[in-house]
Design an enzyme around this catalytic site. Structure first.
Site, PDB file in Angstrom:
ATOM      1  N   ASP A  54       0.674  -1.409   0.395  1.00  0.00           N
ATOM      2  CA  ASP A  54      -0.150   0.020  -0.288  1.00  0.00           C
ATOM      3  C   ASP A  54       0.713   1.208  -0.194  1.00  0.00           C
ATOM      4  O   ASP A  54       1.172   1.251   0.940  1.00  0.00           O
ATOM      5  CB  ASP A  54      -1.009   0.347   1.262  1.00  0.00           C
ATOM      6  CG  ASP A  54      -1.690   1.275   1.431  1.00  0.00           C
ATOM      7  OD1 ASP A  54      -3.405   1.205   0.677  1.00  0.00           O
ATOM      8  OD2 ASP A  54      -1.165   2.766   1.918  1.00  0.00           O
ATOM      9  N   TYR A  59       3.058  10.243   0.099  1.00  0.00           N
ATOM     10  CA  TYR A  59       4.325   8.859   0.834  1.00  0.00           C
ATOM     11  C   TYR A  59       5.374   9.232   0.536  1.00  0.00           C
ATOM     12  O   TYR A  59       6.439   9.133   1.388  1.00  0.00           O
ATOM     13  CB  TYR A  59       3.510   7.518   0.977  1.00  0.00           C
ATOM     14  CG  TYR A  59       2.133   7.114   1.318  1.00  0.00           C
ATOM     15  CD1 TYR A  59       1.194   8.472   1.544  1.00  0.00           C
ATOM     16  CD2 TYR A  59       1.754   6.176   1.295  1.00  0.00           C
ATOM     17  CE1 TYR A  59      -0.005   8.096   2.829  1.00  0.00           C
ATOM     18  CE2 TYR A  59       0.530   5.900   2.003  1.00  0.00           C
ATOM     19  CZ  TYR A  59      -0.291   6.915   2.396  1.00  0.00           C
ATOM     20  OH  TYR A  59      -1.606   6.242   2.840  1.00  0.00           O
ATOM     21  N   LYS A  89      -2.898   5.969  -4.185  1.00  0.00           N
ATOM     22  CA  LYS A  89      -3.768   6.688  -4.271  1.00  0.00           C
ATOM     23  C   LYS A  89      -3.480   8.259  -4.710  1.00  0.00           C
ATOM     24  O   LYS A  89      -2.350   8.609  -4.797  1.00  0.00           O
ATOM     25  CB  LYS A  89      -3.577   7.090  -2.686  1.00  0.00           C
ATOM     26  CG  LYS A  89      -4.109   5.773  -1.834  1.00  0.00           C
ATOM     27  CD  LYS A  89      -3.951   6.091  -0.596  1.00  0.00           C
ATOM     28  CE  LYS A  89      -4.426   4.194   0.692  1.00  0.00           C
ATOM     29  NZ  LYS A  89      -2.512   4.464   0.145  1.00  0.00           N
ATOM     30  N   HIS A 122      -7.398   9.841  -2.055  1.00  0.00           N
ATOM     31  CA  HIS A 122      -7.141   9.839  -1.187  1.00  0.00           C
ATOM     32  C   HIS A 122      -7.807  10.439  -0.011  1.00  0.00           C
ATOM     33  O   HIS A 122      -7.704   9.692   1.504  1.00  0.00           O
ATOM     34  CB  HIS A 122      -5.841  10.769  -0.588  1.00  0.00           C
ATOM     35  CG  HIS A 122      -4.901   9.617   0.576  1.00  0.00           C
ATOM     36  ND1 HIS A 122      -2.900   9.433   0.222  1.00  0.00           N
ATOM     37  CD2 HIS A 122      -4.651   9.265   1.388  1.00  0.00           C
ATOM     38  CE1 HIS A 122      -2.992   8.979   1.152  1.00  0.00           C
ATOM     39  NE2 HIS A 122      -3.458   8.742   1.959  1.00  0.00           N
TER      40      HIS A 122
END
Length: 324
Positions: A54, A59, A89, A122
């Site tokens: 994930d 990120y 996302k 997101h």
């Protein structure tokens, strides 16, 4: 090596199997642009049996995830790309109809892949900024045109760039809105969920509508100062059950989530804990233990997107109230 059970989600190929445990890759440092998630860590995860990873544009871990997939193929740890399941996302600054497809193409470039298995919106708002900057300035936060953005998500699936599409941090009310016009309904809703925030109503709503919930912060994101807490790991009820069963508190929490029928996104870069987090499938919680967990006082961790204060923003306060 542990074989992780799978569940099924809707996709362009009818229904597709997805491993019920995903390796999470969000860290404060990676979001700040400091490399923490190295491909070597993810290769260790593959060796242990992890097959679902994930990540997200915000990120800044898409590149190491993609490099780990390539290295796993080179080493023969997996035989084909199809053996791993990759979730990424759409960040808020691309939550506009014309930006969705370019954002996914950039994610695919970062990953070095031709497609992802699951692409999520997101958050249910947009950020009017060119660069992904945190914290998001209050004046940059705006309402999302969900119908237009969802059309962009559907385009991504129709082009084969993602096998499934879904949402993250969406309330039942906002999902109902999507369902009212969607040609392709959401396959997944990824939300905070653990024994201290059990999401019973939302999980039931999603099941009734063929949507699978993915639980993030299953252990309270302990160790992440920006958005984590220790309340799950310090919960007396969970500690008592763990002691009586000879398990860790983390294993009790993860097993409880597994028994709720959700996918679990759990993060640890410690090899021993990565291994322990997979040791939840050959035992179960008793009815008495489940009843005890049901009685835990419920409290969502109000980290508010990790980086944003909703007190001075009506839109975010509204989203927060729906989630709480």
């Amino acid at each position: 090596m542990t074989t992780i059970p799978v569940t099924k989600i809707s996709s362009s190929e009818c229904s597709r199997p997805v491993p019920v445990i995903a390796m999470g890759t969000a860290t404060e440092s990676s979001i700040a642009g400091i490399e923490v998630v190295k491909p070597s860590i993810l290769i260790e995860a593959v060796k242990l049996g992890y097959r679902h990873f994930d990540t997200a544009a915000i990120y800044q871990t898409e590149k190491p995830v993609g490099e780990a997939v390539a290295e796993a193929l080179r080493l023969g740890l997996i035989k084909s790309r199809s053996e791993v399941f990759i979730t990424t996302k759409l960040w808020c600054n691309s939550a506009d109809r014309h930006l969705v497809l370019p954002a996914l193409k950039q994610s695919l470039k970062n990953l070095g892949l031709e497609y992802v298995d699951l692409y999520l919106i997101h958050w249910p708002f947009k950020a009017n900024q060119e660069k992904s900057e945190l914290p998001i300035p209050n004046e940059c936060i705006a309402a999302i045109d969900i119908k237009a953005v969802w059309e962009g998500m559907e385009e991504c699936q129709n082009l084969g760039l993602t096998k499934s599409i879904g949402v993250s941090n969406f309330s039942a009310k906002r999902i109902e809105q999507i369902l009212s016009f969607a040609k392709i309904p959401p396959a997944v809703n990824q939300v905070e969920m653990n024994p201290l925030w059990q999401q019973k109503k939302l999980n039931r709503f999603c099941k009734e509508n063929g949507i699978v919930v993915t639980a993030y912060s299953p252990l309270g994101a302990t160790g992440n100062n920006a958005w984590g807490h220790n309340r799950v790991m310090e919960c007396d009820i969970l500690q008592g059950i763990a002691e009586s069963k000879g398990k860790t508190v983390a294993q009790i929490s993860l097993r409880w989530l597994y028994e709720q029928g959700v996918i679990i996104a759990v993060k640890s870069f410690n090899t021993e804990r990565m291994k322990q987090n997979l040791d939840i499938f050959d035992w179960s919680l008793t009815e008495e233990e489940l009843n005890k967990i049901d009685q835990i006082p419920q409290r969502r961790h109000l980290y508010l997107f990790g980086f944003i204060n909703t007190e001075h923003n009506d839109l975010l306060a509204e989203i927060d109230a729906e989630l709480g």
